[in-house]
Write an enzyme that holds these catalytic residues in place. Structure first.
Site, PDB file in Angstrom:
ATOM      1  CG  HIS A 122       4.107 -18.711 -76.847  1.00 10.92           C
ATOM      2  ND1 HIS A 122       5.380 -18.378 -77.249  1.00 10.92           N
ATOM      3  CD2 HIS A 122       4.126 -18.635 -75.505  1.00 10.92           C
ATOM      4  CE1 HIS A 122       6.126 -18.085 -76.201  1.00 10.92           C
ATOM      5  NE2 HIS A 122       5.396 -18.250 -75.120  1.00 10.92           N
ATOM      6  NE  ARG A 147       3.819 -15.002 -76.389  1.00 14.11           N
ATOM      7  CZ  ARG A 147       5.084 -15.018 -76.803  1.00 14.11           C
ATOM      8  NH1 ARG A 147       6.076 -14.668 -75.972  1.00 14.11           N
ATOM      9  NH2 ARG A 147       5.373 -15.410 -78.042  1.00 14.11           N
ATOM     10  CE1 TYR A 159       7.652 -12.433 -78.633  1.00 14.96           C
ATOM     11  CE2 TYR A 159       9.482 -13.762 -79.465  1.00 14.96           C
ATOM     12  CZ  TYR A 159       8.458 -13.570 -78.563  1.00 14.96           C
ATOM     13  OH  TYR A 159       8.210 -14.503 -77.608  1.00 14.96           O
ATOM     14  CG  ASP A 217       7.214 -11.169 -74.695  1.00 15.77           C
ATOM     15  OD1 ASP A 217       7.822 -12.252 -74.694  1.00 15.77           O
ATOM     16  OD2 ASP A 217       7.743 -10.091 -74.355  1.00 15.77           O
ATOM     17  CG  HIS A 219      10.488 -10.066 -77.473  1.00 14.78           C
ATOM     18  ND1 HIS A 219      11.683 -10.162 -78.118  1.00 14.78           N
ATOM     19  CD2 HIS A 219      10.293 -11.267 -76.926  1.00 14.78           C
ATOM     20  CE1 HIS A 219      12.190 -11.366 -78.003  1.00 14.78           C
ATOM     21  NE2 HIS A 219      11.366 -12.068 -77.269  1.00 14.78           N
ATOM     22  CD  GLU A 243       7.288 -12.146 -71.411  1.00 10.26           C
ATOM     23  OE1 GLU A 243       6.203 -12.703 -71.680  1.00 10.26           O
ATOM     24  OE2 GLU A 243       8.368 -12.665 -71.627  1.00 10.26           O
ATOM     25  CD  GLU A 269      12.051 -13.500 -72.391  1.00 14.13           C
ATOM     26  OE1 GLU A 269      10.873 -13.804 -72.132  1.00 14.13           O
ATOM     27  OE2 GLU A 269      12.528 -13.594 -73.519  1.00 14.13           O
ATOM     28  NE  ARG A 290       8.080 -14.111 -68.959  1.00 14.49           N
ATOM     29  CZ  ARG A 290       8.018 -15.316 -69.466  1.00 14.49           C
ATOM     30  NH1 ARG A 290       7.786 -16.361 -68.691  1.00 14.49           N
ATOM     31  NH2 ARG A 290       8.230 -15.513 -70.761  1.00 14.49           N
ATOM     32  CG  HIS A 319      11.871 -17.533 -70.310  1.00 13.48           C
ATOM     33  ND1 HIS A 319      13.121 -17.502 -70.884  1.00 13.48           N
ATOM     34  CD2 HIS A 319      11.007 -17.172 -71.276  1.00 13.48           C
ATOM     35  CE1 HIS A 319      13.008 -17.127 -72.140  1.00 13.48           C
ATOM     36  NE2 HIS A 319      11.748 -16.906 -72.397  1.00 13.48           N
ATOM     37  CG  ASP A 323      14.708 -20.384 -76.258  1.00 13.57           C
ATOM     38  OD1 ASP A 323      13.585 -20.141 -76.738  1.00 13.57           O
ATOM     39  OD2 ASP A 323      15.309 -19.626 -75.463  1.00 13.57           O
ATOM     40  CD  GLU A 346       7.270 -18.573 -72.175  1.00 16.88           C
ATOM     41  OE1 GLU A 346       8.035 -18.069 -71.336  1.00 16.88           O
ATOM     42  OE2 GLU A 346       7.291 -18.281 -73.385  1.00 16.88           O
ATOM     43  CD1 TRP A 409      13.875  -9.952 -83.191  1.00 22.58           C
ATOM     44  CD2 TRP A 409      14.336 -11.276 -81.430  1.00 22.58           C
ATOM     45  NE1 TRP A 409      13.175 -11.101 -83.367  1.00 22.58           N
ATOM     46  CE2 TRP A 409      13.437 -11.948 -82.316  1.00 22.58           C
ATOM     47  CE3 TRP A 409      14.739 -11.928 -80.278  1.00 22.58           C
ATOM     48  CZ2 TRP A 409      12.949 -13.234 -82.054  1.00 22.58           C
ATOM     49  CZ3 TRP A 409      14.273 -13.200 -80.029  1.00 22.58           C
ATOM     50  CH2 TRP A 409      13.401 -13.822 -80.920  1.00 22.58           C
TER      51      TRP A 409
HETATM   52  C1  CS2 Z   1      10.017 -15.070 -75.379  1.00 25.39           C
HETATM   53  C2  CS2 Z   1      11.104 -16.064 -75.655  1.00 25.39           C
HETATM   54  O1  CS2 Z   1       8.858 -16.871 -74.430  1.00 25.39           O
HETATM   55  C3  CS2 Z   1       9.049 -15.650 -74.365  1.00 25.39           C
HETATM   56  O2  CS2 Z   1       8.544 -14.894 -73.537  1.00 25.39           O
HETATM   57  O3  CS2 Z   1      10.481 -13.834 -74.939  1.00 25.39           O
HETATM   58  O4  CS2 Z   1      10.563 -17.000 -76.533  1.00 25.39           O
HETATM   59  C4  CS2 Z   1      12.360 -15.490 -76.282  1.00 25.39           C
HETATM   60  O5  CS2 Z   1      12.051 -14.831 -77.495  1.00 25.39           O
HETATM   61  C5  CS2 Z   1      13.314 -16.636 -76.553  1.00 25.39           C
HETATM   62  O6  CS2 Z   1      13.576 -17.290 -75.350  1.00 25.39           O
HETATM   63  C6  CS2 Z   1      14.612 -16.154 -77.172  1.00 25.39           C
HETATM   64  O7  CS2 Z   1      15.460 -17.246 -77.375  1.00 25.39           O
HETATM   65 MG    MG Z   2       9.320 -13.028 -73.386  1.00 24.05          MG
END
Ligand code: CS2
Ligand code: MG
Length: 409
Positions: A122, A147, A159, A217, A219, A243, A269, A290, A319, A323, A346, A409
């Site tokens: 990222h 990314r 984001y 992304d 999002h 994405e 995701e 994803r 994904h 987290d 990822e 979001w």
């Molecule tokens: C994001 C995630 O990695 C990604 O592609 O969309 O980081 C997403 O924001 C988080 O998993 C939310 O907890």
């Molecule tokens: Mg994402």
């Protein structure tokens, strides 16, 4: 080999994780990731209060039967909480099965189909110079796919863009879930975003050349026609994928995007079942799946989903943000190495704090990830370290349009 105990470990080394640990009567333990960012305790309770009592005494080797027992037996099926809990049980039972066989899990999934899994990181920047620093830092860290997320003129926080570049961009410590009493609220302007993003990719391509695989992304923030507009505008920059261009619940919306652009599309995701992809795959509306192993019912379900995706020419893009715990990342890597239709993985890289708790054996070199040949998933949980990081409730941000309307979001 019977299941003797099934316990959850909730820990917060820099961010919250929920892990299920299953122990058999032979003393073999298996781990499963049950982390659902911002709603962790719901999954912890689902496991402790409703699932663990059903597991004790079951044959640990009956992985498929346990999956079906917990999926169909719950009656109330699918959804992020249910499928994260089911995923954790499934990962733990596969971990046990592979340890008992003395093999890394990917060997039980058909063996290696490739030498390593191409990873993407990222890169982000509040402006183009900061973004360039982050891209360079990721190239130096060994990434061969990146990314690109950027600040938007006129918007305070966006984001995917770290509020600071602590460590000179080397670490992208973007943890959106904040331990605040209420979710942080962010403001969003899609038209400003649509005007700005193509200029950023123009700059990135002229600085870093045409070869580097670049991902972006969206999002979930665009309407279908806005996503079509962005996909078309980005065609000259030859993205690896765009994405979550639009919220995925409306699968048919991807048909409109597909009609307007050849930019490859990735989605899923926030999905938690193969049923969320039916139209997307049958009509060839997406190129990459994803889903995370942790949020889609585990290895058993992901293997079936990815095999189905392969019939329609789609590839994996599992994904892998921070987290998803190292246990969930390891599960992804065993699938990445074994399946035929691998796309990309990822890999945001967990913090040193997280890796104090989760002792991993997977490796990252020359842009490729490998799950290691340690029997099982190849991750161990240090429960003493875990106890040093008590849970802290944390919420993902809430996004609003500049007129105050709640947005994705
Ligand atoms: C994001 C995630 O990695 C990604 O592609 O969309 O980081 C997403 O924001 C988080 O998993 C939310 O907890
Ligand atoms: Mg994402």
């Amino acid at each position: 080999m019977k299941i003797e105990s099934a316990e959850t470990v909730v820990t917060s080394p820099g961010r919250n994780f929920v892990t299920l640990r299953i122990t058999t009567t032979d003393g073999v333990t298996g781990l499963g990731d049950a982390t659902l960012n911002g709603r962790e305790l719901a999954v912890d309770s689902y496991l402790r209060d409703h699932v663990a009592p059903l597991l004790v005494g079951r044959d640990a080797g009956r992985v498929e039967d346990t999956w079906q027992y917990l999926y169909r037996g719950a009656y109330w099926r699918r959804g992020p909480v249910t499928m994260a809990a089911l995923a954790a049980v499934d990962m733990a039972l596969w971990d046990i099965k592979a340890k008992a066989a003395g093999m890394p899990l990917y060997q039980l999934l058909g063996g290696a189909s490739r030498t390593g899994a191409l990873a993407y990181g990222h890169a982000s920047g509040r402006d183009v110079p900061e973004l360039f620093d982050s891209v360079r830092a990721h190239l130096e860290a060994g990434y061969r796919a990146i990314r690109i997320q950027t600040g938007i003129p006129g918007l305070d926080s966006v984001y995917g863009v770290a509020a600071s570049t602590a460590g000179g961009g080397q670490r992208y410590d973007y943890e959106p879930a904040r331990p605040t009493a209420l979710p942080v609220e962010e403001a969003w302007d899609t038209r400003a975003y649509l005007r700005h993003v193509p200029t950023v990719f123009e700059a990135v391509r002229s600085e870093f050349g045409p070869e580097l695989p670049l991902l972006h992304d969206g999002h979930h923030r665009m309407t279908p026609i806005q996503a079509a507009k962005l996909g078309k505008a980005l065609e000259p920059y030859d993205l690896f994928w765009l994405e979550d261009a639009t919220p995925g619940e409306d699968q048919a919306a991807l048909r409109l995007i597909r009609q307007h652009t050849t930019t490859p599309l990735a989605i899923g995701e926030v999905f938690n079942s193969a049923h969320d992809y039916t139209l997307l795959l049958q009509d060839r509306l997406i190129d990459y799946v994803r889903s995370a192993v942790t949020h889609t019912g585990g290895i058993t379900a992901m293997k079936k989903l990815l095999d189905m995706a392969g019939h329609y020419g789609a590839k994996s893009g599992i994904h892998g943000p921070t987290d998803i715990s190292p246990v969930g990342m390891a599960a992804a890597l065993h699938l990445d190495i074994a399946i035929h239709n691998f796309g990309i993985q990822e890999y945001m890289r967990h913090t040193p704090e997280t890796l104090e708790v989760f002792r991993t054996s997977y490796t990252f070199a020359d842009g490729l990830l490998h799950p290691s040949d340690t029997p099982g998933l190849g991750v161990e949980l240090d429960t003493e370290a875990a106890a040093r990081f008590p849970y802290r409730a944390a919420y993902l941000p809430v996004n609003r349009l500049t007129d105050g309307t709640v947005h994705d979001w």
